[in-house]
Design a protein around this motif. Sequence first.
Motif, mmCIF file in Angstrom:
data_model
loop_
_atom_site.group_PDB
_atom_site.id
_atom_site.type_symbol
_atom_site.label_atom_id
_atom_site.label_comp_id
_atom_site.label_asym_id
_atom_site.label_seq_id
_atom_site.Cartn_x
_atom_site.Cartn_y
_atom_site.Cartn_z
ATOM 1 N N GLU A 1 7.497 -9.434 5.421
ATOM 2 C CA GLU A 1 7.690 -8.477 6.509
ATOM 3 C C GLU A 1 6.453 -7.582 6.657
ATOM 4 O O GLU A 1 6.126 -7.130 7.757
ATOM 5 C CB GLU A 1 8.951 -7.657 6.216
ATOM 6 N N ALA A 2 5.744 -7.349 5.536
ATOM 7 C CA ALA A 2 4.539 -6.522 5.575
ATOM 8 C C ALA A 2 3.327 -7.309 6.085
ATOM 9 O O ALA A 2 2.217 -6.777 6.138
ATOM 10 C CB ALA A 2 4.253 -5.951 4.184
ATOM 11 N N SER B 1 -9.828 -1.610 -0.591
ATOM 12 C CA SER B 1 -8.500 -1.005 -0.647
ATOM 13 C C SER B 1 -8.090 -0.301 0.641
ATOM 14 O O SER B 1 -7.055 0.335 0.693
ATOM 15 C CB SER B 1 -8.451 -0.003 -1.806
ATOM 16 N N ASN B 2 -8.930 -0.388 1.670
ATOM 17 C CA ASN B 2 -8.598 0.305 2.916
ATOM 18 C C ASN B 2 -9.116 -0.478 4.125
ATOM 19 O O ASN B 2 -9.928 -1.400 3.988
ATOM 20 C CB ASN B 2 -9.178 1.719 2.899
ATOM 21 N N ASN C 1 -2.257 -4.476 7.249
ATOM 22 C CA ASN C 1 -2.117 -5.708 8.031
ATOM 23 C C ASN C 1 -2.023 -5.444 9.530
ATOM 24 O O ASN C 1 -2.433 -6.284 10.334
ATOM 25 C CB ASN C 1 -0.890 -6.495 7.552
ATOM 26 N N SER C 2 -1.490 -4.268 9.881
ATOM 27 C CA SER C 2 -1.376 -3.979 11.319
ATOM 28 C C SER C 2 -2.724 -3.599 11.916
ATOM 29 O O SER C 2 -2.862 -3.537 13.126
ATOM 30 C CB SER C 2 -0.357 -2.853 11.531
ATOM 31 N N ARG C 3 -3.705 -3.339 11.065
ATOM 32 C CA ARG C 3 -4.986 -2.877 11.585
ATOM 33 C C ARG C 3 -6.157 -3.817 11.291
ATOM 34 O O ARG C 3 -7.305 -3.466 11.523
ATOM 35 C CB ARG C 3 -5.292 -1.476 11.025
ATOM 36 N N ILE C 4 -5.890 -4.979 10.746
ATOM 37 C CA ILE C 4 -6.979 -5.940 10.533
ATOM 38 C C ILE C 4 -6.593 -7.281 11.168
ATOM 39 O O ILE C 4 -5.411 -7.547 11.384
ATOM 40 C CB ILE C 4 -7.305 -6.140 9.033
ATOM 41 N N ASN D 1 -12.561 -4.194 7.178
ATOM 42 C CA ASN D 1 -13.197 -4.525 8.457
ATOM 43 C C ASN D 1 -14.720 -4.616 8.345
ATOM 44 O O ASN D 1 -15.358 -5.352 9.095
ATOM 45 C CB ASN D 1 -12.780 -3.520 9.534
ATOM 46 N N HIS D 2 -15.273 -3.862 7.406
ATOM 47 C CA HIS D 2 -16.716 -3.960 7.181
ATOM 48 C C HIS D 2 -17.100 -5.372 6.722
ATOM 49 O O HIS D 2 -18.046 -5.969 7.223
ATOM 50 C CB HIS D 2 -17.150 -2.927 6.136
ATOM 51 N N TYR D 3 -16.337 -5.897 5.768
ATOM 52 C CA TYR D 3 -16.616 -7.254 5.273
ATOM 53 C C TYR D 3 -16.386 -8.302 6.360
ATOM 54 O O TYR D 3 -17.078 -9.315 6.413
ATOM 55 C CB TYR D 3 -15.732 -7.571 4.058
#
Lengths: 232, 327, 298
Positions: free
Chosen positions: B266-267, B124-125, B156-159, B130-132
């Motif tokens: 858009e997201a 959920s975060n 989405n902006s951070r993965i 990113n761990h996976y």
Amino acid sequence: MFPNPEKPPANEKFSPLLLAGIITRSLPVAPLNRLLRHMARKIQNNHPAIMARLRPLTGRQFLICPTDLPHDIRLIIGEGHVDCMIEDEFMGPADVVIRGPFMSLMDMMDGRVDGDALFFSRRLSVEGDMEALLTLRNALDSEDIDLRAEILSSFGPLRRPATALLKIGQHLFQSLSRDMSSLSQAMTKPLADRCDGLEQENQGLRDSVVRLDRMLTKTQNRLQSLTRKKTI
Amino acid sequence: MTKLELVCPAGTPAALRVAVDAGADAVYMGFRDETNARNFPGLNFSVDELAEALDYAHAAGAKVLLAVNTYATAGHSEPWTRAVDNAARLKVDAIIMADIGLLEYARSSHPGLRLHLSVQASASNTVAINHYVKEFGIRRVVLPRVLTVPEIRAINSRIDIKTEVFAFGGMCPMAEGRCSLSSYITGKSPNMNGVCSPASHVTYIQQGQNLKTNLAGFTINKFGPNEQAGYPTLCKGRFTANDETGYLFEEPTSLNVTGILLELMEAGVSALKIEGRQRSKAYVREVVQNFRVAIDAAARGERMVIEMDNLSEGGQHTTGAYSRKWM
Amino acid sequence: MNKSKLSLGPLLFNWSNDKIRDFYFSVADEAPVDHVYLGEVVCAKRIAGKDYLPEVITRLEKAGKKIILSGMILVLDGRDMKTVQDMASMAGDYLVEANDMSAASLLRGQDHAIGPFINIYNEASLKYYEDGGASRISLAPELPASSLRALAKVATSELEVQIFGRMPLAISARCYHARAHKLHKDGCQYVCERDPDGLTVDTMDGQPFLAINGLQTLSYSYANLMAELPELSKMGINHFRLSPHDVDMVKVSRIYRDRLDGKINLEEANDILQAEMFALEFSNGYYHNMAGLKQVGT
């Protein structure tokens, strides 16, 4: 089939209403049973994968009750085969009972309409072993069965002279609408409503007895544990 | 913005054909055992059926995703590793998993196998996702149904991988993969057995025109005459708290995002998942056809709301956690 | 069984700052527990205005209790993540328990604990977390004895099982306490404060079966694995978690300690516990591979 020169559409496009008519009260049960038996055999021969999915249901009995027709249909899952027949009063209780308008039942079995949606909208009611029902539903849905076509082709090799069926068919075609409306009236709605009320009241009373009983047991347990505590 | 990918359920081979014919970009399914989260009687695919499904889908240009999304049982994990092995051997386009031990197995035994993180992993975060990615090289995450659209945009902006979100059908109000409500009452859970409020424990009691639904001895709901019903799922029942009876957790309702496709695009969402492997092919046909139209419209920048309440639990729909007002 | 350790799990409920402080002071002074888990695991909103931690930690440590800090269950980016990051940064000073993959990720490579909200159903998953530095792993209440046994057989970490208290069953983004009071999560007025053991959920027939606690749903029945303690010890599981409730937890922990030390027999232990918890139901069904609410034996 229905080699009726006066009504050619019946040949090309089988009307489920016709089948509805065939299952009406005025018919002798024997030819209907032969028809159902043959249809079941056809499905089981043409769709072996369905039989594999039905295997866990061996011995299970389903009662299919079209609420707008006088006959109910009993479906029995055997080992590698299914039997299908008109319900009679000497049969024991079924594991699952499915009730709904005939057309809805047909559409569901054909995969034209979603059974869950019929259930949500309360057009379909089900009782009994839900796991068995789901297995049956999923098995039937797993292949493309055109129930109407299967039924239609079932008429072909029937041993009874086709003329007998034809006669029945014609008669039904003519009297179908009249039969249908008289049948639905025969459901004797006021009486049914009254029974509903009584049954509801009964169930309510049963529920509260169960609840009271549970409370009593709980209180007894607590008292016992208190008494035990005092004697320690 | 690229077009949203339409990921559709297939509980049976017939449903798979219907989904592909109706315009699915990808179809997902499970094997006929406890290795998937729709371990319902009479449902799912044998290994041979999956092989045929791959041929059918690939011939039409659709992808096949295999869900092995339950948690392997201690001392008995062979069905799960075998499912992964079969998926790799048959060359499915991706495998959807949640169990970290199984992800580890898939990554080390079949490095070429494309991995999607199941909603059942409840990532959920950003840190968890990113761990996976770092540990198992997952290529897509199915987001848990606890996030709002702005939260999805932020993730989405951070993965660097693609996100898939649920678009239609049954909706857990609880975080998926972290719920034992079903096993508390019935002994069977989504994580361990691939079932929730299983049919084997359901009893419907017709009381005249009223319908009472009972799960393992507990009354889950009572519906009046002609009142729209839902599944006898624990979290969608009527209960009493503080002397008031109602839908404490969630109403019988279905998720439907046709109205917010533009916002989801858009997201940065890449794919839409239709829930309902337990539903009939009639459901699959109607929902997939409608979403095909809605997605194609959204790609042209057009908004198209399609209700489909006739197929929904309780005859109504929601956008769930995508909108903060739901919480 | 007397080498077994008792622990007090994280407080799941939204008690007032003073009530929490007094509770942990009494635990420090009187409860025979070895480990105490601290921290808000259910809802980050509840942390506002709570300043008991430093005082409570000092008092507990002085009493010889080992402190474990518990992280949140459901973590979204933003406020939740901040609390997880803050806690993970204390990993050098305290053992920190991860209850979400984000915390497990941040703690990987250091000595840490894994809580019951991280899914470990099999040996491979257990090994994954052990390889990452987990020295203490608390298993989910849902696991049956057969799974516990299989995991204990291969574990290199200390395994823990909850033996007392309502069992956490679900977590949501939606607040059920707020919903039950017809409020939105954002304007919840902290109504979860009103139910120190959770708000009972009854069926329409009046059967109690669940309890809600803000975003969390718990069992109505209280887990009680008193009868199963010898078997758990035999498996090699030696850490037993008591989940805090608004009852005399000092007394409750003494009952379990006395039972573990063989000072009282099973029947005595359960009788005293039942008398203490007069109006409540117990269960051990999960352990026996049944519905969690079932009570087997006794």
